[in-house]
Design a protein around this motif. Structure first.
Motif, short mmCIF file in Angstrom:
data_model
loop_
_atom_site.label_atom_id
_atom_site.label_comp_id
_atom_site.label_asym_id
_atom_site.label_seq_id
_atom_site.Cartn_x
_atom_site.Cartn_y
_atom_site.Cartn_z
N ILE A 9 0.84 -1.21 0.00
CA ILE A 9 0.00 0.00 0.00
C ILE A 9 0.87 1.25 0.00
O ILE A 9 0.67 2.17 -0.81
CB ILE A 9 -0.96 0.00 1.20
N ARG A 10 1.84 1.29 0.90
CA ARG A 10 2.71 2.48 0.99
C ARG A 10 3.48 2.72 -0.32
O ARG A 10 3.66 3.86 -0.74
CB ARG A 10 3.68 2.33 2.15
N ALA A 11 3.92 1.64 -0.96
CA ALA A 11 4.67 1.78 -2.22
C ALA A 11 3.80 2.34 -3.34
O ALA A 11 4.30 3.04 -4.23
CB ALA A 11 5.25 0.43 -2.63
N GLY A 12 2.51 2.07 -3.29
CA GLY A 12 1.60 2.54 -4.34
C GLY A 12 0.87 3.82 -4.02
O GLY A 12 0.00 4.26 -4.78
N MET A 13 1.20 4.46 -2.91
CA MET A 13 0.47 5.64 -2.44
C MET A 13 1.32 6.91 -2.58
O MET A 13 2.51 6.90 -2.28
CB MET A 13 0.10 5.46 -0.96
N THR A 14 0.69 7.98 -3.04
CA THR A 14 1.30 9.31 -2.99
C THR A 14 0.39 10.20 -2.17
O THR A 14 -0.80 9.92 -2.01
CB THR A 14 1.48 9.92 -4.40
N GLU A 15 0.96 11.26 -1.63
CA GLU A 15 0.19 12.21 -0.82
C GLU A 15 0.27 13.60 -1.44
O GLU A 15 1.36 14.07 -1.78
CB GLU A 15 0.74 12.25 0.61
N THR A 16 -0.90 14.22 -1.59
CA THR A 16 -0.98 15.56 -2.18
C THR A 16 -1.65 16.49 -1.18
O THR A 16 -2.83 16.33 -0.87
CB THR A 16 -1.80 15.52 -3.48
N PRO A 17 -0.89 17.48 -0.67
CA PRO A 17 -1.49 18.43 0.27
C PRO A 17 -2.46 19.39 -0.42
O PRO A 17 -2.32 19.68 -1.61
CB PRO A 17 -0.28 19.18 0.84
N ASP A 18 -3.45 19.83 0.36
CA ASP A 18 -4.43 20.84 -0.08
C ASP A 18 -5.22 20.42 -1.32
O ASP A 18 -5.55 21.24 -2.17
CB ASP A 18 -3.74 22.19 -0.32
N PHE A 19 -5.54 19.14 -1.40
CA PHE A 19 -6.40 18.64 -2.48
C PHE A 19 -7.45 17.72 -1.90
O PHE A 19 -7.12 16.86 -1.07
CB PHE A 19 -5.57 17.86 -3.53
N PRO A 20 -8.71 17.85 -2.23
CA PRO A 20 -9.29 18.76 -3.21
C PRO A 20 -9.53 20.18 -2.68
O PRO A 20 -10.00 21.04 -3.43
CB PRO A 20 -10.61 18.09 -3.57
N SER A 21 -9.24 20.42 -1.42
CA SER A 21 -9.38 21.78 -0.88
C SER A 21 -8.32 22.01 0.20
O SER A 21 -7.68 21.06 0.68
CB SER A 21 -10.79 22.00 -0.33
N GLU A 22 -8.15 23.24 0.57
CA GLU A 22 -7.17 23.65 1.57
C GLU A 22 -7.30 22.82 2.85
O GLU A 22 -8.40 22.59 3.35
CB GLU A 22 -7.38 25.14 1.91
N GLY A 23 -6.18 22.33 3.34
CA GLY A 23 -6.16 21.59 4.60
C GLY A 23 -6.36 20.09 4.47
O GLY A 23 -6.22 19.36 5.45
N ILE A 24 -6.70 19.60 3.29
CA ILE A 24 -6.90 18.17 3.08
C ILE A 24 -5.61 17.57 2.53
O ILE A 24 -5.01 18.10 1.60
CB ILE A 24 -8.05 17.90 2.07
N LEU A 25 -5.17 16.45 3.12
CA LEU A 25 -4.03 15.70 2.59
C LEU A 25 -4.60 14.49 1.87
O LEU A 25 -5.07 13.53 2.49
CB LEU A 25 -3.08 15.26 3.70
#
Length: 174
Positions: A9-25
């Motif tokens: 799971i960790r290998a296939g996961m990326t994290e995008t801050p402020d998407f879809p709105s401010e404050g959401i990771l």
């Protein structure tokens, strides 16, 4: 779950801050979707040993894991759709998201009354989507055998929004 499933799971996961709105990771599992062996292993782990006849996938990413889990375990797959996507008679349930309000729908005659279902989704965050799906399944006359998610965001407390009588399986807790 196993260390190997967590690693996949960790290998296939990326994290995008402020998407879809401010404050959401936003945790994106597109890399896991593209990894055939990883997708198969994670999807099977979601529902392995659950006493259910049908896997319920919640739109949209729950469709991917739900379908893969159904195929991996020889079960049927029921898609819970966003409002306005299904023709004819539907049951609908509205709920709050961490970043808005949504409604989901299902055809109430798709499965026989009493059918045991396991609800699958990618992430358990605040619990609104899964709580609404549980209510929808019960209104349709189906038995919820459990909920299975790839990632549970523990700090958001979503598990507490779900009925106490529903078993929750999360493969990775963050």
């Amino acid at each position: 779950m196993t260390d190997e499933i967590e690693r996949i799971i960790r290998a296939g996961m990326t994290e995008t801050p402020d998407f879809p709105s401010e404050g959401i990771l936003f945790r994106d599992l597109s890399g896991l979707f593209a990894d055939a062996d990883g997708l198969r292993a994670v999807s099977a782990a979601l529902v392995d040993g659950v006493d259910a006849e049908t896997v319920v996938g919640v739109e949209a990413r729950g469709f991917v894991f739900g379908t893969a889990a159904a195929v991996a375990t020889g079960k049927g797959m029921l898609a819970v759709r966003k409002a306005g996507k299904l023709p004819g008679e539907v049951l609908a349930e509205s709920y709050d998201l961490e970043y808005g309000v949504a409604t989901i729908e299902v055809h109430p005659d798709t499965l026989a009354p009493g059918t045991r279902v396991v609800i699958v989704d990618d992430v358990l965050a605040t619990g609104g989507t899964l709580a609404a799906t549980i209510r929808l399944m019960r209104r349709a006359g189906w038995v919820v055998a459990g909920v299975a998610v790839v990632i549970e965001l523990e700090a958001l407390g979503g598990r507490s929004a779900l009925p106490a009588d529903v078993e929750v399986r999360s493969l990775l807790r963050l």
